[in-house]
Enzyme design. Sequence first.
Site, mmCIF file in Angstrom:
data_model
loop_
_atom_site.group_PDB
_atom_site.id
_atom_site.type_symbol
_atom_site.label_atom_id
_atom_site.label_comp_id
_atom_site.label_asym_id
_atom_site.label_seq_id
_atom_site.Cartn_x
_atom_site.Cartn_y
_atom_site.Cartn_z
ATOM 1 N N HIS A 157 -5.937 -2.049 18.542
ATOM 2 C CA HIS A 157 -5.950 -0.679 18.017
ATOM 3 C C HIS A 157 -7.260 -0.011 18.430
ATOM 4 O O HIS A 157 -7.263 1.089 18.984
ATOM 5 C CB HIS A 157 -5.788 -0.726 16.501
ATOM 6 C CG HIS A 157 -5.845 0.611 15.832
ATOM 7 N ND1 HIS A 157 -4.892 1.585 16.016
ATOM 8 C CD2 HIS A 157 -6.752 1.140 14.959
ATOM 9 C CE1 HIS A 157 -5.207 2.648 15.286
ATOM 10 N NE2 HIS A 157 -6.331 2.411 14.642
ATOM 11 N N ASP A 170 -10.585 7.720 8.947
ATOM 12 C CA ASP A 170 -9.745 7.475 7.774
ATOM 13 C C ASP A 170 -9.942 6.045 7.234
ATOM 14 O O ASP A 170 -9.162 5.579 6.402
ATOM 15 C CB ASP A 170 -8.255 7.745 8.074
ATOM 16 C CG ASP A 170 -7.690 6.809 9.128
ATOM 17 O OD1 ASP A 170 -8.367 6.561 10.138
ATOM 18 O OD2 ASP A 170 -6.554 6.322 8.950
ATOM 19 N N HIS A 171 -11.001 5.374 7.711
ATOM 20 C CA HIS A 171 -11.354 4.043 7.197
ATOM 21 C C HIS A 171 -12.822 3.961 6.756
ATOM 22 O O HIS A 171 -13.163 3.108 5.951
ATOM 23 C CB HIS A 171 -11.053 2.959 8.245
ATOM 24 C CG HIS A 171 -9.590 2.910 8.588
ATOM 25 N ND1 HIS A 171 -8.747 1.935 8.119
ATOM 26 C CD2 HIS A 171 -8.815 3.767 9.308
ATOM 27 C CE1 HIS A 171 -7.518 2.189 8.550
ATOM 28 N NE2 HIS A 171 -7.527 3.288 9.270
ATOM 29 N N ASP A 195 -5.655 -1.363 10.654
ATOM 30 C CA ASP A 195 -4.571 -0.774 11.446
ATOM 31 C C ASP A 195 -4.116 -1.731 12.548
ATOM 32 O O ASP A 195 -3.678 -1.290 13.619
ATOM 33 C CB ASP A 195 -5.020 0.542 12.086
ATOM 34 C CG ASP A 195 -5.222 1.652 11.069
ATOM 35 O OD1 ASP A 195 -4.909 1.456 9.887
ATOM 36 O OD2 ASP A 195 -5.705 2.730 11.475
ATOM 37 N N HIS A 197 -2.046 1.620 5.870
ATOM 38 C CA HIS A 197 -1.187 2.819 5.849
ATOM 39 C C HIS A 197 0.202 2.505 5.300
ATOM 40 O O HIS A 197 0.716 1.396 5.480
ATOM 41 C CB HIS A 197 -1.009 3.399 7.262
ATOM 42 C CG HIS A 197 -2.255 4.021 7.815
ATOM 43 N ND1 HIS A 197 -2.588 5.337 7.599
ATOM 44 C CD2 HIS A 197 -3.243 3.498 8.576
ATOM 45 C CE1 HIS A 197 -3.735 5.599 8.205
ATOM 46 N NE2 HIS A 197 -4.160 4.503 8.815
ATOM 47 N N HIS A 241 -12.509 -1.070 11.005
ATOM 48 C CA HIS A 241 -12.809 -0.392 12.270
ATOM 49 C C HIS A 241 -13.354 0.999 11.974
ATOM 50 O O HIS A 241 -13.391 1.416 10.825
ATOM 51 C CB HIS A 241 -11.585 -0.356 13.194
ATOM 52 C CG HIS A 241 -10.429 0.471 12.716
ATOM 53 N ND1 HIS A 241 -9.719 0.171 11.570
ATOM 54 C CD2 HIS A 241 -9.857 1.598 13.213
ATOM 55 C CE1 HIS A 241 -8.749 1.056 11.411
ATOM 56 N NE2 HIS A 241 -8.817 1.948 12.384
ATOM 57 N N HIS A 245 -12.559 4.200 12.635
ATOM 58 C CA HIS A 245 -11.849 5.480 12.477
ATOM 59 C C HIS A 245 -12.195 6.140 11.137
ATOM 60 O O HIS A 245 -12.373 5.454 10.123
ATOM 61 C CB HIS A 245 -10.334 5.273 12.602
ATOM 62 C CG HIS A 245 -9.892 5.064 14.024
ATOM 63 N ND1 HIS A 245 -8.698 4.452 14.359
ATOM 64 C CD2 HIS A 245 -10.493 5.400 15.196
ATOM 65 C CE1 HIS A 245 -8.589 4.411 15.677
ATOM 66 N NE2 HIS A 245 -9.662 4.980 16.207
HETATM 67 FE FE FE Z 1 -5.922 4.393 10.106
HETATM 68 ZN ZN ZN Z 2 -7.237 3.477 12.883
#
Ligand code: FE
Ligand code: ZN
Length: 257
Positions: free
Chosen positions: A113, A58-59, A137, A175, A54, A56
């Site tokens: 998410h 942090d990905h 996530d 995570h 996805h 985001h």
């Molecule tokens: Fe994340």
């Molecule tokens: Zn995420």
Amino acid sequence: MQIYRLPAFSDNYIFVLHDPEQQIAAVVDPADPQPVLQKLQFLQAELVAIFNTHHHSDHVGGNRRLLQVYPHAVVYGGEGDRSRIPGQHYFLKEGDRVTFADREAEVFFVPGHTRAHIAYYFPPIAPKDLGELFCGDTLFAGGCGRLFEGTPTQMVNSLSKLRDLPDQTRIWCAHEYTLKNLQFALTIEPENIHIKQRYQQVQAARSHSQPTIPSVLGIEKQTNPFLRWDQPDLIQITQSQDPIQCFARLRGQKDQF
Ligand code: FE
Ligand code: ZN
């Protein structure tokens, strides 16, 4: 296919898939390019694919830099993430297949998410293989992702698809949230012996800074409240009329936890 788990930021994991014979690699959700570049150099492998779950940051935060260094790498993501994933080449939907080395992954559309979230499942091909699920996530060890762009109904549908995979499937989530998730699970089901035992194990692992990922689906089914929305005792505990309401209540309580 070898899988390496690289820690990034405070609690992210990046996964590098490696085929030593062809000296190629792929990466799942490169939060940060630096540890990936180091690993690729160490392995002397060429990056051929980026699998994003996805959009985001942090990905996908490492996509641009990795493409600069490996301009022939192909970037995969969900069709609904068009214009949200840097450098995306392929726009995947439920049932699509992607390949890396000698393995083929099935794509699951798992909104909740985010509205475009996908997961990649590599079924076992040889008897020694395990199924490998990269679920970003959506499903966590002991928990699930927050509902930023989706509804409880969508998330229950998404988690149902993942729950249907074989019990031995390894869960590579993005995570390290396991300890906190199990603390919450214990408040929901304080008498669940499987959760109690797992909590002890995870606490010991984390006190030595050991990772708890990958998890295994069969263990999640016993200990993760977010896969247990249709268990009669959970419906009773959450005083819900139905599974979706049970899930929504759990998610709401977890958001406050
Ligand atoms: Fe994340
Ligand atoms: Zn995420």
